[in-house]
Design a protein around this motif. Structure first.
Motif, PDB file in Angstrom:
ATOM      1  N   LEU A  70      -3.156 -13.187  -3.618  1.00  0.00           N
ATOM      2  CA  LEU A  70      -2.987 -13.670  -4.986  1.00  0.00           C
ATOM      3  C   LEU A  70      -3.663 -12.803  -6.042  1.00  0.00           C
ATOM      4  N   PRO A  71      -4.888 -12.293  -5.836  1.00  0.00           N
ATOM      5  CA  PRO A  71      -5.483 -11.455  -6.894  1.00  0.00           C
ATOM      6  C   PRO A  71      -4.630 -10.238  -7.232  1.00  0.00           C
ATOM      7  N   VAL A  72      -3.963  -9.671  -6.232  1.00  0.00           N
ATOM      8  CA  VAL A  72      -3.103  -8.521  -6.498  1.00  0.00           C
ATOM      9  C   VAL A  72      -1.829  -8.960  -7.215  1.00  0.00           C
ATOM     10  N   VAL A  73      -1.206 -10.028  -6.715  1.00  0.00           N
ATOM     11  CA  VAL A  73       0.027 -10.510  -7.334  1.00  0.00           C
ATOM     12  C   VAL A  73      -0.218 -10.920  -8.780  1.00  0.00           C
ATOM     13  N   ARG A  74      -1.296 -11.647  -9.010  1.00  0.00           N
ATOM     14  CA  ARG A  74      -1.623 -12.057 -10.381  1.00  0.00           C
ATOM     15  C   ARG A  74      -1.822 -10.854 -11.289  1.00  0.00           C
ATOM     16  N   GLY A  75      -2.529  -9.855 -10.767  1.00  0.00           N
ATOM     17  CA  GLY A  75      -2.807  -8.681 -11.594  1.00  0.00           C
ATOM     18  C   GLY A  75      -1.569  -7.860 -11.906  1.00  0.00           C
ATOM     19  N   LEU A  76      -0.645  -7.759 -10.938  1.00  0.00           N
ATOM     20  CA  LEU A  76       0.576  -6.993 -11.172  1.00  0.00           C
ATOM     21  C   LEU A  76       1.554  -7.733 -12.061  1.00  0.00           C
ATOM     22  N   LEU A  77       1.591  -9.065 -11.950  1.00  0.00           N
ATOM     23  CA  LEU A  77       2.504  -9.863 -12.783  1.00  0.00           C
ATOM     24  C   LEU A  77       1.791 -10.356 -14.033  1.00  0.00           C
ATOM     25  N   GLU A  78       1.066  -9.473 -14.665  1.00  0.00           N
ATOM     26  CA  GLU A  78       0.447  -9.726 -15.966  1.00  0.00           C
ATOM     27  C   GLU A  78       1.414  -9.245 -17.039  1.00  0.00           C
ATOM     28  N   ARG A  79       1.794 -10.145 -17.948  1.00  0.00           N
ATOM     29  CA  ARG A  79       2.842  -9.784 -18.912  1.00  0.00           C
ATOM     30  C   ARG A  79       2.395  -8.703 -19.896  1.00  0.00           C
TER      31      ARG A  79
ATOM     32  N   PRO B 109     -10.253  -7.852  -8.738  1.00  0.00           N
ATOM     33  CA  PRO B 109     -10.229  -6.519  -9.336  1.00  0.00           C
ATOM     34  C   PRO B 109     -11.607  -6.135  -9.854  1.00  0.00           C
ATOM     35  N   ALA B 110     -11.842  -4.837 -10.003  1.00  0.00           N
ATOM     36  CA  ALA B 110     -13.129  -4.364 -10.502  1.00  0.00           C
ATOM     37  C   ALA B 110     -13.411  -4.931 -11.878  1.00  0.00           C
ATOM     38  N   VAL B 111     -12.370  -5.028 -12.705  1.00  0.00           N
ATOM     39  CA  VAL B 111     -12.488  -5.707 -13.996  1.00  0.00           C
ATOM     40  C   VAL B 111     -11.903  -7.088 -13.816  1.00  0.00           C
ATOM     41  N   PRO B 112     -12.716  -8.152 -13.890  1.00  0.00           N
ATOM     42  CA  PRO B 112     -12.227  -9.506 -13.578  1.00  0.00           C
ATOM     43  C   PRO B 112     -10.992  -9.868 -14.385  1.00  0.00           C
ATOM     44  N   TYR B 113     -10.063 -10.504 -13.718  1.00  0.00           N
ATOM     45  CA  TYR B 113      -8.837 -10.977 -14.362  1.00  0.00           C
ATOM     46  C   TYR B 113      -9.141 -12.216 -15.182  1.00  0.00           C
ATOM     47  N   THR B 114      -8.725 -12.219 -16.435  1.00  0.00           N
ATOM     48  CA  THR B 114      -8.968 -13.374 -17.301  1.00  0.00           C
ATOM     49  C   THR B 114      -7.661 -13.794 -17.928  1.00  0.00           C
ATOM     50  N   PRO B 115      -7.055 -14.882 -17.460  1.00  0.00           N
ATOM     51  CA  PRO B 115      -5.777 -15.325 -18.019  1.00  0.00           C
ATOM     52  C   PRO B 115      -5.878 -15.563 -19.511  1.00  0.00           C
ATOM     53  N   THR B 116      -4.800 -15.245 -20.220  1.00  0.00           N
ATOM     54  CA  THR B 116      -4.794 -15.418 -21.667  1.00  0.00           C
ATOM     55  C   THR B 116      -4.194 -16.733 -22.097  1.00  0.00           C
TER      56      THR B 116
ATOM     57  N   ILE C 183       0.834  -1.208   0.000  1.00  0.00           N
ATOM     58  CA  ILE C 183       0.000   0.000   0.000  1.00  0.00           C
ATOM     59  C   ILE C 183       0.864   1.251   0.000  1.00  0.00           C
ATOM     60  N   ASP C 184       1.876   1.274   0.856  1.00  0.00           N
ATOM     61  CA  ASP C 184       2.742   2.453   0.949  1.00  0.00           C
ATOM     62  C   ASP C 184       3.494   2.696  -0.357  1.00  0.00           C
ATOM     63  N   LEU C 185       4.011   1.630  -0.957  1.00  0.00           N
ATOM     64  CA  LEU C 185       4.770   1.792  -2.200  1.00  0.00           C
ATOM     65  C   LEU C 185       3.861   2.157  -3.363  1.00  0.00           C
ATOM     66  N   LEU C 186       2.663   1.593  -3.413  1.00  0.00           N
ATOM     67  CA  LEU C 186       1.722   1.948  -4.483  1.00  0.00           C
ATOM     68  C   LEU C 186       1.337   3.417  -4.387  1.00  0.00           C
ATOM     69  N   SER C 187       1.114   3.882  -3.182  1.00  0.00           N
ATOM     70  CA  SER C 187       0.791   5.296  -3.006  1.00  0.00           C
ATOM     71  C   SER C 187       1.943   6.176  -3.467  1.00  0.00           C
TER      72      SER C 187
ATOM     73  N   ALA D  11      -3.983   2.275  -8.461  1.00  0.00           N
ATOM     74  CA  ALA D  11      -5.112   2.613  -7.593  1.00  0.00           C
ATOM     75  C   ALA D  11      -5.926   1.370  -7.247  1.00  0.00           C
ATOM     76  N   GLU D  12      -6.147   0.509  -8.241  1.00  0.00           N
ATOM     77  CA  GLU D  12      -6.933  -0.699  -7.998  1.00  0.00           C
ATOM     78  C   GLU D  12      -6.178  -1.668  -7.091  1.00  0.00           C
ATOM     79  N   ALA D  13      -4.878  -1.818  -7.315  1.00  0.00           N
ATOM     80  CA  ALA D  13      -4.081  -2.701  -6.459  1.00  0.00           C
ATOM     81  C   ALA D  13      -4.081  -2.196  -5.022  1.00  0.00           C
ATOM     82  N   GLU D  14      -3.975  -0.880  -4.861  1.00  0.00           N
ATOM     83  CA  GLU D  14      -3.991  -0.308  -3.510  1.00  0.00           C
ATOM     84  C   GLU D  14      -5.344  -0.558  -2.840  1.00  0.00           C
TER      85      GLU D  14
END
Length: 537
Positions: free
Chosen positions: A250-259, A286-293, A128-132, A268-271
């Motif tokens: 995991l939802p945050v980690v997955r979303g940030l490590l999206e290639r 996430p507000a927009v569901p994560y969908t792996p490719t 949270i602190d680093l995202l801010s 903002a969403e990760a925070e």
């Protein structure tokens, strides 16, 4: 001009350098005293490359000072405060110095090394602190580009998290040193688009933060490997397997490590998601569901999507291997790494979970059948019979096995069939890669792996810390079994095993790798590559 006083060097007639407190690729950090204001500060002395001409050195100083002044305009409690930017020296040897607040406390890397990984609540607080902080920097047009535990300070007494070392930061509209041909940064924390030389933006810093969260939770980056080639492959091509400790976030980690940076989770969403975890103990999606490719094969938890595939290949040809090779070539070019540099780098009781037969030891010979001819393709699959053929990464060879499958195995591994199982062994059997094909069984892969885990103590001496996880492989149901055991003898010592089982085309496949517990990072790479390149033939 620098002077000597009380056995200390004074720069700009004001800042007395007293003791070195850090050193990195961009220079030396000193503990110092601002003699004008009577306060303690940190001073970063930036290194100038000796090979630069006088004009190039001047341009580098100008860029450094311009970017440092931009960072000095940032005001945020979790960004290091820059007090002053000065030059000091004689004639063409003038060096830039950045004067910053002095944080009493070590880096996040130091903390992990001394006290071990943190729990999910603490990782969420750090995130949270680093995202801010990053939101403030990005809104001002400043990209950090080197986010890693060593560049995050933790203040003693308050545990305040402070993002520091903007030494290779990029300011909007400015040309930076790293754009002139050399790669600067930490590969384990560098986004794939930076590795491939593509233009980068705020999303690249967010990828690095995702890797940092994994590191503070488990003790190491998920992309750590034993060679630069292995790291490049892990970042740009291999399936991403967050550590088990990341599961609460995991939802945050997955979303940030999206290639794909266009699909990567925003700051903002990760925070928001991390704050929700801190408040409720659960991380929302996430507000927009994560969908792996692309397919999911987790390390204990679901993996993340690889880069989008290139345009379709002609019918009968796989694009996966071509994609991997292309990304590695691009990564080498972007990082200034040569192909030569890349080249420098259990049913034996280890796994093979199908419980329909006993598990022979690595030296068992009674059931060994004559070794048939194995077709090996180095670097690429040239056999015309392979709609699912794959390209082997650097340091591997593609083995088309007569048992009815192909996969990439490390150079130097030799084939050793043992009954219904096929092994590829490293010298001295340090690493053992096993493959088994069988008819489907009742309950599918999860039931098979669960039964094997229940019998783990009888097949694997000293079996412990076993865990079976439901997952998928190429969209098909699969199960991952991971465990530690004592090895077959005292001289062999404790070992760790990764074992994936799935069904495909009416067959059940089982691929596993076992290795000494001190070599699990290398074993995990071998396992990732084997699973990633496996194809029935």
């Amino acid at each position: 001009m620098g002077t000597e006083g009380d056995d200390f060097r004074v720069i700009a007639g004001r800042y007395r350098l007293e003791a070195r407190i850090g050193r990195g690729g961009m220079g030396v950090v000193w503990r110092a005293t601002d003699q004008l204001l009577g306060r303690r500060v940190a001073v970063k002395e930036l290194a100038l490359e000796a090979s630069l001409s006088a004009e190039e050195a001047r341009q580098q100083r100008d860029r450094t000072l311009r970017e440092a002044r931009a960072v000095a305009q940032l005001r945020h409690p979790h960004i290091i405060v820059v007090h002053d930017v000065v030059e000091d020296g004689v004639a063409d040897d003038e060096r830039p110095y950045i004067v910053m607040e002095l944080i009493d406390g070590g880096s996040l890397a130091d903390r992990i090394a001394a006290r071990g990984p943190v729990d999910a609540a603490e990782a969420a607080r750090i995130g949270i602190d680093l995202l801010s902080a990053l939101r403030t920097a990005h809104e001002a047009g400043v990209l950090h580009r080197d986010i890693k535990p060593a560049n995050v300070l933790v203040e003693s007494g308050t545990d305040r998290v402070v993002l520091t070392d903007f030494g290779i930061a990029q300011v909007a509209g400015a040309t930076t040193l790293t754009e002139t041909g050399s790669f600067v940064g930490s590969p384990e924390y560098t986004a794939p688009e930076r590795m491939s030389g593509a233009r980068t933006g705020p999303a690249s810093d967010l990828w690095s933060l995702g890797a940092l969260l994994c590191a503070v939770l488990s003790g190491e980056s998920p992309f750590r490997r034993d060679s630069l080639g292995g790291i490049l492959h892990a970042v740009v091509a291999a399936e991403i397997r967050p550590p088990a400790q990341a599961e609460p976030l995991l939802p945050v980690v997955r979303g940030l490590l999206e290639r794909d940076p266009d699909r990567r989770l925003g700051a903002a969403e990760a925070e928001r998601m991390l704050r929700a975890f801190r408040e409720t103990g659960r991380t929302p999606g996430p507000a927009v569901p994560y969908t792996p490719t692309q397919r999911d094969v987790p390390h204990r938890t679901p993996p993340l999507s690889p880069p989008p595939p290139p345009s379709p290949a002609p019918a009968g040809h796989s694009t996966r291997g071509v994609l991997v090779a292309a990304l590695l070539v691009a990564a080498m070019a972007g990082a200034g790494v040569s192909a030569a540099a890349l080249l420098m780098h259990g049913g034996d009781g280890d796994g093979g979970g199908t419980p329909t037969s006993s598990a022979p030891g690595p030296t068992t010979s009674a059931s060994v059948s004559p070794t048939p001819t194995v077709t090996v393709t180095r670097g690429a699959a040239t056999s015309p019979a392979a709609a699912n053929s794959h390209t082997a990464p650097s340091g591997y060879r593609l083995a088309r096995d007569p048992a009815g499958f192909s996969l990439a195995v490390p150079e130097g591994f030799t084939r050793d069939p043992q009954g219904e199982r096929v092994f590829y062994m490293s010298p001295w059997d340090t690493f053992r890669l096993g493959i088994k094909a069988a008819d489907p069984q009742t309950g599918g892969p999860l039931a098979v792996m669960s039964r094997s885990a229940a019998n783990g103590a009888s097949t694997n001496p000293g079996y412990h810390d076993g865990r079976v996880t439901r997952t998928t492989h190429d969209g098909k149901p699969a199960a991952l079994w991971e465990f530690t055991w004592n090895g077959f003898s005292a001289s062999e010592g404790p070992r760790h095993t990764y074992d994936l089982c799935w069904e495909e085309d009416g067959r059940m496949y089982d691929v596993w790798v076992s290795a000494p517990v001190g070599k699990v990072a290398e074993a995990r790479e071998y396992f990732d590559v084997a699973v990633d390149t496996f194809a029935p033939t």
